[in-house]
Write an enzyme that holds these catalytic residues in place. Sequence first.
Site, mmCIF file in Angstrom:
data_model
loop_
_atom_site.group_PDB
_atom_site.id
_atom_site.type_symbol
_atom_site.label_atom_id
_atom_site.label_comp_id
_atom_site.label_asym_id
_atom_site.label_seq_id
_atom_site.Cartn_x
_atom_site.Cartn_y
_atom_site.Cartn_z
ATOM 1 N N GLY A 125 0.814 -1.213 0.000
ATOM 2 C CA GLY A 125 0.000 0.000 0.000
ATOM 3 C C GLY A 125 0.844 1.257 0.000
ATOM 4 C CG ASP A 126 3.420 1.820 3.176
ATOM 5 O OD1 ASP A 126 2.383 2.378 3.566
ATOM 6 O OD2 ASP A 126 4.033 0.974 3.850
#
Length: 302
Positions: A251-252
């Site tokens: 996600g990052d």
Amino acid sequence: MVYTVTFNPAIDYVVYISGGLKLNDINRNASEEFQFGGKGINVSNMLRTLGLPTVALGFVAGFIGEGLERGLAEMGLDTDFIHVVEGMTRINVKVKAGEETEINGIGPTITEADMQKLYAKLDAISPGDTLVLSGSIPKCLSGDSYERIMARLDGRGIRIAVDATRDLLVNVLKYRPFLIKPNNHELGEIFGRVLKTDEEIAECAAKLQEMGARNVLVSMAGDGALLMDEAGVCHRIGCPKGKVLNSVGAGDSMVAGFLAGYLETGDYDYALRLGTAAGSATAFSIGLGSREKIDALMASIP
């Protein structure tokens, strides 16, 4: 310049055990590795991979914090951490033995004086720069820390991206963040619903825009992602094919890829493609995805 804030970074000690974890007995590692963790640090590392200038801000403490800072410098990442007196930067133990389990550390005590030092660094950010706030808030800090940061920077012409959950995310919408990135499950939790269709996800993303968000990027794991951009246009993309080896940092990486794509081109379609490729590259890798893997996945996305 893109700045990231990680309140509670960590060194992740990842151990691999063959044959499963044996309780009440000695387990010996088949292999092990150290990873420098923290959502903002992951974003900065992926931005560096994609060639964008970035500085990772945050708090470190003790000899573990010094090791984290030194390790990131050796990787080529620019950091400007605040050194905290009380406590120690976390070591998180991640055990992979067929099944997986984690033991996460506590982290140092961040005082109001430490926060004032962070504010001073944030005050130096220039109009046109981007700030990424991601992850949870340590228990030693006020739960409105993100709100206080955004209120301080409000009206300064700084793009702010927020990757957080539930109230942490909802409570900052009044400051009109440039980007928020819930996943589809987190989006449903905000509205007390189980979202099953693209139409339902788009509907809830639009509601977050009504509450103040400019762009809402919804990650959907193997189903790809949906972007509701600030013009009200809904973009939908699938996920490239590959074997998932790692969910940590995916996600990052998507946030970093999206920001890199947008800052380079101003084009939301391209930003969504690059974000999807970067997130998938990390999911298909041990550690963060490489530029080579990202480029290959970009070419494979229809």
